[in-house]
Design an enzyme around this catalytic site. Structure first.
Site, PDB file in Angstrom:
ATOM      1  N   GLY A  74     -24.057 -37.359 102.376  1.00 15.36           N
ATOM      2  CA  GLY A  74     -23.034 -37.943 103.223  1.00 15.36           C
ATOM      3  C   GLY A  74     -22.439 -36.884 104.139  1.00 15.36           C
ATOM      4  CG  ASN A  76     -20.944 -35.296 111.785  1.00 16.51           C
ATOM      5  OD1 ASN A  76     -21.215 -34.366 112.514  1.00 16.51           O
ATOM      6  ND2 ASN A  76     -20.982 -36.566 112.198  1.00 16.51           N
ATOM      7  CB  CYS A  79     -23.940 -24.102 109.541  1.00 18.36           C
ATOM      8  SG  CYS A  79     -22.316 -23.362 109.750  1.00 18.36           S
ATOM      9  CG  HIS A  80     -25.730 -24.576 104.083  1.00 22.94           C
ATOM     10  ND1 HIS A  80     -24.511 -24.881 103.519  1.00 22.94           N
ATOM     11  CD2 HIS A  80     -26.413 -25.748 104.154  1.00 22.94           C
ATOM     12  CE1 HIS A  80     -24.461 -26.181 103.246  1.00 22.94           C
ATOM     13  NE2 HIS A  80     -25.593 -26.728 103.645  1.00 22.94           N
ATOM     14  N   GLY A 154     -24.159 -31.296  97.519  1.00 20.33           N
ATOM     15  CA  GLY A 154     -22.949 -30.822  96.860  1.00 20.33           C
ATOM     16  C   GLY A 154     -21.923 -30.165  97.750  1.00 20.33           C
ATOM     17  CB  ALA A 156     -21.275 -25.232 101.699  1.00 24.44           C
ATOM     18  CB  CYS A 172     -17.135 -31.543 108.889  1.00 26.53           C
ATOM     19  SG  CYS A 172     -17.577 -30.358 107.598  1.00 26.53           S
TER      20      CYS A 172
END
Length: 213
Positions: A74, A76, A79-80, A154, A156, A172
């Site tokens: 879920g 929007n 980034c990671h 999950g 971040a 987001c």
């Protein structure tokens, strides 16, 4: 519960592992599992979209060595990157009191308590899952997928001071939201390794008394 440290792992490899574990948990072959990890630089889109909130082209991302990935979580765009602690709980929620709302609440609480350990005061922001500082600076994003009442994807949690990758997106999809990190809020550099152990303890505390733990 199983808590597994995967270190630095690509988004694609972590997603494949999640799906494999997801099926095993659904089939009753594996216990609830939390994966803790970091990703190389990647920008991900949620089921609700996100491409409209990317400020550059995917061709530009590719030239910079930044992956772009469509996900089944879920939310929007987010980034990671190395220096961000990612947690993927593969978790049965079917018989858990409070359902998905309590699941999110408990994930948020584990992050809030982890940040408090480092002297950082965090809050929830109504209508926006995740964890915030003063409801204006987002320190942790959350988005999950659910299959047969078992979660995947999950959270971040931004740990290191470099959150510049967020400059390429509208965080987001929320206008006016600014990214922050534990290092920025604490006024000193904090490592993912420091946070990982604390978060594992707080996650256990938040979820250990559940009916399915």
């Amino acid at each position: 519960m199983n808590i597994v440290d995967l270190g630095l792992i690509s988004y694609k490899d972590a997603e494949a592992l999640q799906l494999e574990t997801l099926q095993a948990v659904i089939d009753g072959e594996k216990d609830n599992t939390l994966y803790l990890l970091e990703h190389p630089k990647v920008i991900t889109y949620g089921r609700q979209g996100g491409g409209e909130n990317l400020h550059v082209s995917e061709a530009f991302l590719a030239k910079q060595g930044i992956e772009a990935a469509q996900t089944t979580r879920g939310g929007n765009i987010t980034c990671h990157f190395p220096g961000q602690l990612v947690g993927y709980p593969i978790w049965r929620v079917a018989k858990r009191p409070g359902g998905m709302r309590t699941f999110f609440h408990d994930m948020e609480q584990a992050v809030i308590d982890t940040c408090a350990h480092f002297g950082i005061d965090c809050v929830r922001r109504k209508g926006h899952p995740g964890v915030w500082v003063d409801e204006t600076r987002k320190i942790c994003s959350m988005g999950i997928g659910v299959r047969k009442w078992v979660t995947y994807h999950g959270l971040a949690l931004n740990v290191g001071s470099d959150v510049s990758l967020f400059n390429l997106i509208t965080l987001c999809g929320i206008q006016g939201a600014a990214p922050t990190s534990m290092s920025a809020e604490a006024g000193r550099e904090i490592s993912v390794e420091e946070v990982k152990d604390v978060f594992a303890q707080e996650f256990r505390k938040a979820f250990a008394d559940s009916a399915v733990a």
